[in-house]
Design an enzyme around this catalytic site. Sequence first.
Site, PDB file in Angstrom:
ATOM      1  N   LYS A  26      17.167   8.328  31.754  1.00 54.42           N
ATOM      2  CA  LYS A  26      18.425   7.764  31.238  1.00 54.42           C
ATOM      3  C   LYS A  26      19.622   8.285  32.025  1.00 54.42           C
ATOM      4  O   LYS A  26      20.479   7.506  32.448  1.00 54.42           O
ATOM      5  CB  LYS A  26      18.539   8.119  29.750  1.00 54.42           C
ATOM      6  CG  LYS A  26      19.769   7.577  29.068  1.00 54.42           C
ATOM      7  CD  LYS A  26      19.558   7.428  27.569  1.00 54.42           C
ATOM      8  CE  LYS A  26      19.624   8.746  26.836  1.00 54.42           C
ATOM      9  NZ  LYS A  26      20.998   9.293  26.723  1.00 54.42           N
ATOM     10  N   SER A  27      19.678   9.596  32.221  1.00 55.48           N
ATOM     11  CA  SER A  27      20.832  10.179  32.934  1.00 55.48           C
ATOM     12  C   SER A  27      20.945   9.606  34.347  1.00 55.48           C
ATOM     13  O   SER A  27      22.033   9.264  34.816  1.00 55.48           O
ATOM     14  CB  SER A  27      20.675  11.693  33.039  1.00 55.48           C
ATOM     15  OG  SER A  27      20.737  12.283  31.768  1.00 55.48           O
TER      16      SER A  27
ATOM     17  N   GLY B  59      27.031   8.351  24.721  1.00 63.15           N
ATOM     18  CA  GLY B  59      27.957   9.426  25.078  1.00 63.15           C
ATOM     19  C   GLY B  59      28.116   9.563  26.582  1.00 63.15           C
ATOM     20  O   GLY B  59      29.211   9.835  27.082  1.00 63.15           O
TER      21      GLY B  59
ATOM     22  N   ARG C 237      31.978  11.546  17.655  1.00 66.82           N
ATOM     23  CA  ARG C 237      31.642  12.572  18.653  1.00 66.82           C
ATOM     24  C   ARG C 237      32.891  13.065  19.398  1.00 66.82           C
ATOM     25  O   ARG C 237      33.801  12.290  19.673  1.00 66.82           O
ATOM     26  CB  ARG C 237      30.578  12.025  19.621  1.00 66.82           C
ATOM     27  CG  ARG C 237      29.297  11.692  18.848  1.00 66.82           C
ATOM     28  CD  ARG C 237      28.202  11.203  19.736  1.00 66.82           C
ATOM     29  NE  ARG C 237      27.736  12.239  20.645  1.00 66.82           N
ATOM     30  CZ  ARG C 237      26.833  12.051  21.599  1.00 66.82           C
ATOM     31  NH1 ARG C 237      26.312  10.836  21.764  1.00 66.82           N
ATOM     32  NH2 ARG C 237      26.455  13.028  22.376  1.00 66.82           N
TER      33      ARG C 237
ATOM     34  N   ASP D 118      17.957  17.995  24.588  1.00 70.49           N
ATOM     35  CA  ASP D 118      17.566  16.712  23.983  1.00 70.49           C
ATOM     36  C   ASP D 118      16.140  16.753  23.424  1.00 70.49           C
ATOM     37  O   ASP D 118      15.722  15.846  22.700  1.00 70.49           O
ATOM     38  CB  ASP D 118      17.667  15.577  25.008  1.00 70.49           C
ATOM     39  CG  ASP D 118      19.118  15.304  25.407  1.00 70.49           C
ATOM     40  OD1 ASP D 118      20.031  15.705  24.665  1.00 70.49           O
ATOM     41  OD2 ASP D 118      19.334  14.685  26.472  1.00 70.49           O
TER      42      ASP D 118
ATOM     43  N   LYS E 294      25.551  15.718  18.782  1.00 71.28           N
ATOM     44  CA  LYS E 294      24.765  14.688  19.477  1.00 71.28           C
ATOM     45  C   LYS E 294      24.853  13.374  18.683  1.00 71.28           C
ATOM     46  O   LYS E 294      25.722  13.218  17.845  1.00 71.28           O
ATOM     47  CB  LYS E 294      23.322  15.174  19.653  1.00 71.28           C
ATOM     48  CG  LYS E 294      23.208  16.378  20.589  1.00 71.28           C
ATOM     49  CD  LYS E 294      23.642  16.019  22.006  1.00 71.28           C
ATOM     50  CE  LYS E 294      23.598  17.214  22.943  1.00 71.28           C
ATOM     51  NZ  LYS E 294      24.163  16.904  24.260  1.00 71.28           N
TER      52      LYS E 294
HETATM   53  C1  S3P Z   1      23.624  13.903  29.519  1.00 76.17           C
HETATM   54  C2  S3P Z   1      24.046  15.180  29.231  1.00 76.17           C
HETATM   55  C3  S3P Z   1      23.727  15.875  27.978  1.00 76.17           C
HETATM   56  C4  S3P Z   1      22.564  15.197  27.241  1.00 76.17           C
HETATM   57  C5  S3P Z   1      22.714  13.712  27.193  1.00 76.17           C
HETATM   58  C6  S3P Z   1      22.787  13.123  28.588  1.00 76.17           C
HETATM   59  C7  S3P Z   1      24.002  13.299  30.814  1.00 76.17           C
HETATM   60  O1  S3P Z   1      24.865  15.864  27.150  1.00 76.17           O
HETATM   61  O2  S3P Z   1      22.456  15.718  25.930  1.00 76.17           O
HETATM   62  O3  S3P Z   1      21.617  13.123  26.508  1.00 76.17           O
HETATM   63  O4  S3P Z   1      23.411  12.274  31.206  1.00 76.17           O
HETATM   64  O5  S3P Z   1      24.903  13.839  31.472  1.00 76.17           O
HETATM   65  P1  S3P Z   1      26.060  16.946  27.292  1.00 76.17           P
HETATM   66  O6  S3P Z   1      26.712  16.786  28.588  1.00 76.17           O
HETATM   67  O7  S3P Z   1      26.986  16.626  26.145  1.00 76.17           O
HETATM   68  O8  S3P Z   1      25.417  18.285  27.118  1.00 76.17           O
END
Ligand code: S3P
Length: 426
Positions: free
Chosen positions: A20-21, A92, A120, A313, A340
């Site tokens: 996903k990231s 997010g 959030r 996560d 989250k």
């Molecule tokens: C993510 C960073 C994390 C993670 C989220 C995806 C990202 O969040 O929990 O699912 O893709 O950069 P945080 O940056 O709030 O820790």
Amino acid sequence: MLRVQRAQQISGTVRVPGDKSISHRAVMFGALAEGTTTIEGFLPGADCLSTISCFRRMGIEIEQEGDKVVVHGKGWYGLQEPSQHLDVGNSGTTIRLMAGILATQPFHSVMEGDESIAKRPMRRVIGPLRQMGAKIDGRKDGEFTPLSIRGGNLAAISYQSPVASAQVKSAILLAGLQASGVTSVSEPQLSRDHTERMLEAFGVKLVRDGLTVSVEGGQTLKGRAIQVPGDISSAAFLIAAVMMVPGSSLVIENVGMNPSRTGILDVVKMMGGQIELLNERVVNEEPIADLKVTHSQLNGVEIGGEIIPRLIDEIPVIAAMATQANGRTIIRDAQELKVKETDRIATVVSELSKLGANITPTEDGMIIEGPTPLRGAVIDSLGDHRIGMAMAIAGLAAEGETFVENDEAILVSFPGFPEVLQSICR
Ligand code: S3P
């Protein structure tokens, strides 16, 4: 509603959907790059589709069919002022990384999302972007959506982030790419570094020194081909299933092995589980491997400190797994769970308790006593994809049937989850 029955055994060879990231970043950087970016292995989950739709609203042509995407980048200033609000859905990563991008753009934009996004915290990104000169507002002085942004004319900052957050780090680095001077971000522990790795793949120069990353303003990105590995956060559910169902073993192919994400493997090994890495390779600066996962009886473990951002996560499914381990598992330093998609300290405890787990919330985590026999129950995802999946996995080790309500949330990160489970459960 998703129905899960107790599994006799887990076995087979599977793949999980794209990371996903990495999928979000490939679309974003492709849109800002000059020339075409082709993406293979893209995660067609709801979150990453939200990112695509936001860039389409700013005039970027993006073709997407399943896990194949072509982004026709127009360069950093090729985005057009959107005539409608940008809807980030449940994501997010979309809203926080895009805040950094929109902070550089000399136009007005408004971002909003669903009920979860509305709760959030956003000031963690808005604060530093305002310091750089972006005009950003939102409810409660920019803490909550909708966010309205008028960007441009940024000046570099050196920012010490109070949280280990890749979203905060990435937003500032992206804004820094178009600010005058050198922008640097330091974090208390290393958060995932996909932004750094992929920016380098797109031709950006950045300097990494321990927990600090710096970029010079005025850099351009060049479109390229990106192959997205399978998401270790999705693989984590299948790893946990193997550890919870005696006699199981599974091969999960093509999983991203970025060290800032592999805390789950360390924890399973610390608990006594067996995971072997096969076919290790590197694609687009990201390490990848096939995982051979074999069941063993696990022991409880204490998890805290620098490992937390490397498995944040995965904590819902680690909690599920700990219900079947011998002894006590303590998770601490994980207060980020509260902000989250849901308050995951509260929701993990409430839903696992329905299955009969012995689990107690703490200020910064939870304590689980195992092993406890689980019994099937009606569980609610509460709109949180990882809660829905963690409970489905717990259901594989529970007596009778488990029903997961509001299971459509799972589409956020793991389309095809029920089918993958079906294919490996005997
Ligand atoms: C993510 C960073 C994390 C993670 C989220 C995806 C990202 O969040 O929990 O699912 O893709 O950069 P945080 O940056 O709030 O820790």
